[in-house]
Motif scaffolding. Structure first.
Motif, PDB file in Angstrom:
ATOM      1  N   PHE A 193       0.852  -1.332   0.034  1.00  0.00           N
ATOM      2  CA  PHE A 193      -0.060   0.053   0.117  1.00  0.00           C
ATOM      3  C   PHE A 193       0.676   1.113  -0.106  1.00  0.00           C
ATOM      4  O   PHE A 193       0.211   2.218  -0.126  1.00  0.00           O
ATOM      5  CB  PHE A 193      -0.898   0.007   1.080  1.00  0.00           C
ATOM      6  N   GLY A 194       2.295   1.219   0.044  1.00  0.00           N
ATOM      7  CA  GLY A 194       3.063   2.317   0.285  1.00  0.00           C
ATOM      8  C   GLY A 194       2.859   3.216  -1.021  1.00  0.00           C
ATOM      9  O   GLY A 194       2.951   4.525  -0.635  1.00  0.00           O
ATOM     10  N   LYS A 195       2.544   2.796  -2.042  1.00  0.00           N
ATOM     11  CA  LYS A 195       2.552   3.967  -3.426  1.00  0.00           C
ATOM     12  C   LYS A 195       1.454   4.733  -2.929  1.00  0.00           C
ATOM     13  O   LYS A 195       1.307   5.772  -3.676  1.00  0.00           O
ATOM     14  CB  LYS A 195       2.338   3.193  -4.556  1.00  0.00           C
ATOM     15  N   LEU A 198       3.125   6.633   0.988  1.00  0.00           N
ATOM     16  CA  LEU A 198       4.404   7.117   0.997  1.00  0.00           C
ATOM     17  C   LEU A 198       4.975   7.711  -0.233  1.00  0.00           C
ATOM     18  O   LEU A 198       5.785   8.792  -0.135  1.00  0.00           O
ATOM     19  CB  LEU A 198       5.281   5.993   1.415  1.00  0.00           C
ATOM     20  N   LEU A 199       4.532   7.013  -1.402  1.00  0.00           N
ATOM     21  CA  LEU A 199       5.158   7.572  -2.689  1.00  0.00           C
ATOM     22  C   LEU A 199       4.898   9.486  -2.872  1.00  0.00           C
ATOM     23  O   LEU A 199       5.819   9.917  -3.219  1.00  0.00           O
ATOM     24  CB  LEU A 199       4.789   6.853  -3.761  1.00  0.00           C
ATOM     25  N   PRO A 200       3.728   9.665  -2.672  1.00  0.00           N
ATOM     26  CA  PRO A 200       3.587  11.222  -2.896  1.00  0.00           C
ATOM     27  C   PRO A 200       4.457  11.940  -2.016  1.00  0.00           C
ATOM     28  O   PRO A 200       4.571  12.870  -2.183  1.00  0.00           O
ATOM     29  CB  PRO A 200       2.165  11.116  -2.418  1.00  0.00           C
ATOM     30  N   ILE A 201       4.764  11.364  -0.881  1.00  0.00           N
ATOM     31  CA  ILE A 201       5.446  12.239   0.077  1.00  0.00           C
ATOM     32  C   ILE A 201       6.991  12.215  -0.142  1.00  0.00           C
ATOM     33  O   ILE A 201       7.773  13.111  -0.340  1.00  0.00           O
ATOM     34  CB  ILE A 201       5.283  11.646   1.541  1.00  0.00           C
ATOM     35  N   MET A 202       7.383  10.840  -0.456  1.00  0.00           N
ATOM     36  CA  MET A 202       9.000  10.681  -0.578  1.00  0.00           C
ATOM     37  C   MET A 202       9.389  10.804  -2.061  1.00  0.00           C
ATOM     38  O   MET A 202      10.764  10.955  -2.232  1.00  0.00           O
ATOM     39  CB  MET A 202       9.063   9.154  -0.365  1.00  0.00           C
ATOM     40  N   LEU A 210      13.284   2.561  -0.618  1.00  0.00           N
ATOM     41  CA  LEU A 210      12.850   1.862   0.753  1.00  0.00           C
ATOM     42  C   LEU A 210      12.101   0.678   0.366  1.00  0.00           C
ATOM     43  O   LEU A 210      12.328  -0.320   1.020  1.00  0.00           O
ATOM     44  CB  LEU A 210      11.842   2.938   1.202  1.00  0.00           C
ATOM     45  N   THR A 211      11.265   0.347  -0.782  1.00  0.00           N
ATOM     46  CA  THR A 211      10.835  -0.799  -0.933  1.00  0.00           C
ATOM     47  C   THR A 211      11.764  -1.785  -1.276  1.00  0.00           C
ATOM     48  O   THR A 211      11.386  -2.896  -0.929  1.00  0.00           O
ATOM     49  CB  THR A 211       9.694  -0.663  -2.221  1.00  0.00           C
TER      50      THR A 211
END
Ligand code: HEM
Length: 389
Positions: A193-195, A198-202, A210-211
């Motif tokens: 679910f990170g995309k 997290l993706l929009p922030i990182m 990270l992944t």
């Protein structure tokens, strides 16, 4: 006005198509302009009723090119059929190297399509949206419970008499398993679910690293979790076997809403449900499907369909396990005052044991089960040390 515009537009279209139809005849391409080795076909040669010819569906690509130049459907159908072509790679190392596109299947929740696409549909249309929603809903329900109903408090003052709830070995097994579980849970959630969060922030570069790091952490923690899970199962199984009052406990929801907890043995029926459902069944399913994806199970053919099926089983089982463990972690920390201390130090106050596991405390007091299971080296005289009942 609109009518006049439509007439002009229609005339313009007719003129355009007339030019298009007459253009090839008026100015045939000079032979020298065609690149050597590349055959061109005039699209005007296409026979629109070619599909009515008997045997159209069985035509080879060469036959099809004669009646419908540019239509490569027979070639793609063959590529799609899952029939193995030739590959010089050894079968043992690359079992389906000759198969470019997998054959058609229907996985639960997908359309009938080639297996790679079917797996993608199950993942993107079901596992990610519904799995993610399930996790958020359970998280919200736990938060709601915590702020509306509140944690289960200890009814009464501590007696100072401490009971050994977990031996040193039991605690070591539990916390080793927790460490591996937390690495797997965090890395798994970020990979799935990170995309979205997290993706929009990182940004892509950092999120990619990270992944990548978490994927490796996941693969290392997996086998550690498998071993520690087996130890946990063997260690805690005996006291989680069904007992007489379990059904009554479940039917009354443990008495959580009436304020009077139903008596239970060392573990109550709720804990037993988590043990057999979450730890035993789902834990083993997650481990077996995970080891399959790590190619660590002997005797399996590691082709794409094995990976797709293992991935879908792994995802469903670990989503359900995560949900159960969220409940377990809440009740083991914020939700039940004094429970975490029991698993941290190994000891609980007698009043805690009386309130939550009365039948177990009765058994200890009556000498039916041993009060000490961790060997005590020498009697401790220091103040503040736990006192055994
Ligand atoms: C941060 C994560 C976790 C925390 C804080 C936690 C906390 C606790 C606590 C406080 C207890 C004692 C409950 C009692 O006295 O009755 C307990 C028991 C137990 N926990 Fe955990 N736990 C965690 C994760 C896990 C995981 C990942 C597993 C296994 C997959 C697990 C399996 C067990 C088992 C088998 C017991 C014994 C009681 C039973 O059988 O239900 N725990 N845990």
């Amino acid at each position: 006005m609109i009518k006049a515009f439509s007439v002009v537009a229609a005339l313009a279209l007719c003129w355009g198509s007339a030019v298009a139809q007459t253009a090839p005849a008026a100015a045939p391409a000079p032979a020298a302009a065609v690149m050597p080795g590349i055959q061109s076909q005039n699209i005007a040669d296409v026979k629109p009723d070619a599909s009515e010819v008997p045997g159209y569906a069985k035509q080879t690509n060469g036959e099809r090119a004669k009646v419908q130049p540019g239509n490569n459907a027979p070639m793609w159908r063959q590529v799609n059929s899952g029939v193995a072509g030739f590959s010089s790679l050894p079968k043992s190392e690359a079992p389906e190297a000759g198969v470019l596109i997998q054959p058609f299947v229907q996985y639960p929740g997908s359309r009938v399509t080639n297996a790679g696409e079917a797996w993608r549909q199950v993942r993107n249309n079901w596992l990610i949206p519904y799995g993610g929603s399930l996790l958020l809903i359970v998280l919200a329900a736990i938060a709601l419970f915590h702020f509306k109903v509140g944690p289960i408090k200890v009814h009464g003052e501590p007696t100072g008499r401490m009971v050994e709830r977990f031996s040193a070995f039991e605690r070591a097994a539990h916390w080793a398993n927790v460490a591996a579980f937390l690495v797997l849970a965090v890395s798994g959630v970020v990979m799935a679910f990170g995309k979205f969060f997290l993706l929009p922030i990182m940004g892509t570069t950092l999120f990619g690293w990270l992944t990548y790091a978490l994927k490796n952490a996941h693969n290392f923690a997996g086998p550690l979790f498998a071993v520690s899970l087996l130890v946990v199962i063997v260690t805690f199984m005996r006291d989680n076997l069904p007992a007489k009052g379990d059904l009554a406990w479940l039917l009354k929801g443990g008495g959580i809403f009436s304020g009077h907890e139903i008596d239970s043995g060392r573990y109550n029926a709720g804990e037993k449900v988590v043990f057999w459902g979450g730890v035993f069944v789902l834990g083993i399913t997650v481990v077996v499907s995970g080891l399959a994806m790590d190619k660590l199970l002997p005797g399996l053919s590691y082709d794409r369909s094995t990976m797709q099926i293992a991935h879908m089983v792994h995802s469903v089982a670990n989503l359900l396990m995560l949900v159960m463990m969220m409940g377990h972690i809440y009740l083991g920390t914020l939700g039940t005052k004094g429970a975490y201390e029991g698993m941290r130090s190994g000891y609980v106050d007698e009043i805690w044991a009386e309130q939550h596991h009365k039948l177990w405390l009765d058994d200890i007091k009556a000498g039916r089960i041993p009060a000490h299971r961790t060997p005590v080296a020498a009697p401790s005289a220091r103040s503040g040390d736990p006192v055994q009942v």
